[in-house]
Design a protein around this motif. Sequence first.
Motif, mmCIF file in Angstrom:
data_model
loop_
_atom_site.group_PDB
_atom_site.id
_atom_site.type_symbol
_atom_site.label_atom_id
_atom_site.label_comp_id
_atom_site.label_asym_id
_atom_site.label_seq_id
_atom_site.Cartn_x
_atom_site.Cartn_y
_atom_site.Cartn_z
ATOM 1 N N HIS A 1 57.977 2.525 -5.062
ATOM 2 C CA HIS A 1 56.544 2.376 -5.356
ATOM 3 C C HIS A 1 56.068 0.942 -5.516
ATOM 4 O O HIS A 1 54.873 0.702 -5.670
ATOM 5 C CB HIS A 1 56.197 3.164 -6.626
ATOM 6 C CG HIS A 1 56.496 4.620 -6.525
ATOM 7 N ND1 HIS A 1 55.766 5.484 -5.730
ATOM 8 C CD2 HIS A 1 57.470 5.378 -7.096
ATOM 9 C CE1 HIS A 1 56.263 6.711 -5.828
ATOM 10 N NE2 HIS A 1 57.301 6.675 -6.649
ATOM 11 N N GLY A 2 56.984 -0.016 -5.512
ATOM 12 C CA GLY A 2 56.569 -1.404 -5.644
ATOM 13 C C GLY A 2 56.411 -1.836 -7.084
ATOM 14 O O GLY A 2 56.481 -1.034 -8.021
ATOM 15 N N LEU A 3 56.174 -3.158 -7.262
ATOM 16 C CA LEU A 3 56.055 -3.743 -8.597
ATOM 17 C C LEU A 3 55.012 -4.844 -8.535
ATOM 18 O O LEU A 3 55.005 -5.656 -7.603
ATOM 19 C CB LEU A 3 57.405 -4.312 -9.052
ATOM 20 C CG LEU A 3 57.496 -4.890 -10.452
ATOM 21 C CD1 LEU A 3 57.300 -3.795 -11.510
ATOM 22 C CD2 LEU A 3 58.843 -5.576 -10.661
ATOM 23 N N THR A 4 54.144 -4.904 -9.542
ATOM 24 C CA THR A 4 53.094 -5.909 -9.558
ATOM 25 C C THR A 4 52.947 -6.502 -10.944
ATOM 26 O O THR A 4 53.421 -5.924 -11.918
ATOM 27 C CB THR A 4 51.751 -5.293 -9.106
ATOM 28 O OG1 THR A 4 50.777 -6.328 -8.952
ATOM 29 C CG2 THR A 4 51.248 -4.278 -10.119
ATOM 30 N N GLY A 5 52.302 -7.661 -11.011
ATOM 31 C CA GLY A 5 52.045 -8.284 -12.302
ATOM 32 C C GLY A 5 53.157 -9.204 -12.743
ATOM 33 O O GLY A 5 54.184 -9.356 -12.069
ATOM 34 N N PRO A 6 52.976 -9.851 -13.910
ATOM 35 C CA PRO A 6 53.992 -10.778 -14.426
ATOM 36 C C PRO A 6 55.311 -10.060 -14.698
ATOM 37 O O PRO A 6 55.339 -8.866 -15.000
ATOM 38 C CB PRO A 6 53.369 -11.294 -15.732
ATOM 39 C CG PRO A 6 51.903 -11.006 -15.611
ATOM 40 C CD PRO A 6 51.802 -9.760 -14.786
ATOM 41 N N LEU A 7 56.385 -10.831 -14.594
ATOM 42 C CA LEU A 7 57.714 -10.281 -14.830
ATOM 43 C C LEU A 7 58.526 -11.304 -15.609
ATOM 44 O O LEU A 7 58.730 -12.423 -15.129
ATOM 45 C CB LEU A 7 58.397 -9.954 -13.502
ATOM 46 C CG LEU A 7 59.726 -9.208 -13.560
ATOM 47 C CD1 LEU A 7 59.533 -7.817 -14.145
ATOM 48 C CD2 LEU A 7 60.337 -9.098 -12.164
ATOM 49 N N GLY A 8 58.947 -10.930 -16.811
ATOM 50 C CA GLY A 8 59.736 -11.845 -17.629
ATOM 51 C C GLY A 8 59.015 -13.127 -17.959
ATOM 52 O O GLY A 8 59.634 -14.177 -18.084
#
Length: 936
Positions: A702-709
């Motif tokens: 499904h994917g990933l969005t936005g800030p990460l860590g």
Amino acid sequence: MPATSLRLSLLVPVTAAGLLTTVSLLAQAPAGNAPPSPAAAAAQTDAGGRGAVAGPGRGGAGRGGATAEPDFTKKPSVLPLRPAEEAKKIWLQPGFTLDSVLADPDIEESAQIAFDGNGRLFVLELRSYMQDADGGGTLAPVGRVSRHEDRDNDGVYETHTVFVDKLVFPRFVLPFGADAILTKESNADEVWKYTDTNGDGVADKKDLFATGLGRLANVEHQESHFMWGMDNWIYSTYNQVRIRWTPGGILREPTGANGAQWGVTQDNYGKPWFQSGASGMPGYFEFPVVYGNFQNPDRFEPDLNITWGAPVRLADMQGGMNSVRMPDGSLARATGSAGNDVYRGDRLPKDMIGDYFYGETVARIVRRLHPVKTEGLTQLRNVYPLSEFIRSTDPLFRPVDMTTAPDGTMYITDMYRGIIQESQWSGPGTYLRQRINQYDLDKVVRHGRIWRLSYEGIGRRTTQPRMLNETAAQLVTHLTDPNGWWRDTAQQLIVIKQDKSVVPALKAMARTSTNQLARIHALWTLEGLAAADAPLVREFMASPDPQIRQQGIRVSETLYKAGDRSFGNDWKAMTKDADVDVVLQALLTINLLKVTDAKTVIETTKASNQTKGVQLVTGLILNPPAGRGGGGAGAPASTRTAAEEAVLARGQTVYTELCFACHGDDGRGAAKDGSPLAMAPSLAGSTRVLGHRDHVIKVLLHGLTGPLGGNTYSEVMIPMGQQTDEWIAAAGSYVRNAFGNRASFITASDVARVREATRDRKTSWTAAELEASLPRQVVVDSSWKFSASHNPAIANYAVSIQPWTSGVAQAPGVWLQVELAQPVSLTEVQFESSALAVDPDPIVPGQPPRSGGGARGAGPVGPTPSIGYPRGYQVQVSLDGTSWSAPVAQGAGASAFTSIVFAPARAKFVRMTATAAAADAPLTIQRLRLYEVAAK
């Protein structure tokens, strides 16, 4: 102590003439604890500076003579002395003194020490180590970490508590913030944080800190000495990995082989130094080990492995007479070392700062080696030719750890015991066993002492640290301290606090301080607070001080890995630096992070820079030795099935065709043209990638969005749900087992399960949503109870790195059961399996792991055993241990990793039962993990 005389007759070979000359020496044993004269020491060598040592083709008295016949007739027992009497038998260099600050019975079997921020002394006590010549009870839960305080500030520790008790041969102690330590047990995979929450000096809280850091071996061949480095990473021996605490979890990165057994320390510039064991010599120290192992063949001066101990006369060396210098019975060549320290204090002679100290426990000596750097390479040299820094005629002196202390001196941990070799080398009939019996060395146990090394005219520092009670701003001031212990401890405490109010003060110190070491610590403290920015780092890289430039390069690696790829060009330019150490640092960084055109840059530098260090490093990078390890790249191939190898091959194809564009060839994130930021997060060592496999599956679907860590990337992870289940499984399995990662494989059925559970999802995940949706691991609790149909006494091994085994061949009805502290909504069981031989004899808890090659660990017998995964299984749950559910899951394992997913079921008891047979393998379970449904 009254002076005594010892007449020595040595056969000294005159190498030039090929003759043997008998030299008779009347050596006066020193009065008090002064060392013997240079003439006495010199008489123990031959004309070429080599010890008169027995060896193959040599006699016990010198080269060419007849082999010396050992005398095993019973001698008077070696008896322990009190510290004051032992001190009289320890020979020191002029001006030095030793004072006992802590001793038995307040400590027993002392093996390592560490100080917390208030100067309280923690002692690792290996109370099960070699309590008899057979090593009986070595893995009994009687080890401990004790805590000691000098409340009246008289230099002696008079207040004692047992901080953590009933440990199985603990491996290390590392203070971690206020009133807490980190430690782990032998044959275990987990590092635990123990905290004293009520101030009584006894830990009452236990939290899981990290996993994946254990190994199965005898207790002398397992990891030791957790060290928080200046770079804010934690290092240990053996493990080709370093870990890092962050507010968001533990990070892992592969390293080179450290060649170490017992001891890790660092110098003033944050380079880890490792201590080997069986070689009796230092381990790896040439460059920071994260860059790999670049072993310098000239790292030791000639004959540095020859030891110059006092005449102990026992000749109790595991190697037999070939290891003995006769007739004084001392050790001829280094064979067993432990503990190390690069001295960084301020209350001993200044010429000691930066020198390397370690204990050769078989020789009963402490060695002092001076590092000499030439063209970028370091060589260690004995500061006292034909002698040693500390020697003892007391055969029970066993220096196993050296430590720069808060008071500016050096502390020496003395295990003070008869036997210092594990039972593998002291078995019945061995040379060592006969020496043990001859002097009753097995009877001297349960002692231990800590010594303070001082120098005349230099008093110890009497200001006691109170850093655990200080604010972050107060801690910053300690970064200027002349004592490295104060600087290290202040930095660690600031990083753990994560108080960013001190960032301006740290930046000011890093930029303007006249104290070089304070500037360096300030920069690394900023790095630990995620506050080291590119302008400041580049100021360091442009400094006229070469050491400051090197530190700037090292800190810039963190920014590069976080996405700022502009530093790659800076490093390339610095390969032309006027200082060879800066050039080497740039080369190591470029190679580690696989910067664009790295090979070309390295080849060019090799051609243009002929210094020894550059030639060694570039040569090994461009032409690595066959079989050279790189820090671990997934599970060993021998544990993978052919089907798994095929999955990895397909996954690699997917990655190189598609994923590399954003994540980079090395999995660390690729830079976008014209932007210094990485397009995507690093996959190497990622806790998200290595965590529950559903994380990777959901991101791919499904994917990933936005800030990460805390980072924002220029690209988003687009959904790949249109791909087949097999495609998703292959891609996910590859990233979980490449770039130094090691984790379970993803199967097509795993993908199908997650696809069905998330089929209504129309948008990409955010990091917070994804984390909240994952199954949650049930943390292992000491109250868990284990039972099994076979080998029930070791059923608790199932949750450790050491496997529980049925012993008998797999057959329907073989089972393992776990009782939890409280009921949970269970949804998954994961475990790994080992290759062990069928061996129906019951296993006694505490015995060393048996060999996979045959029963009773007797060595390879017959074909290699098959992996003991379940050929068929069923899982049942119960709330009372009596009424059991119908099977909540049924199936069969297929590889070293088994994952069993089922509909949520309330469970306090969990039982897994074999339902199929395997004549060539028992059922084996280790690293058992249970998962409950995600929190709502």
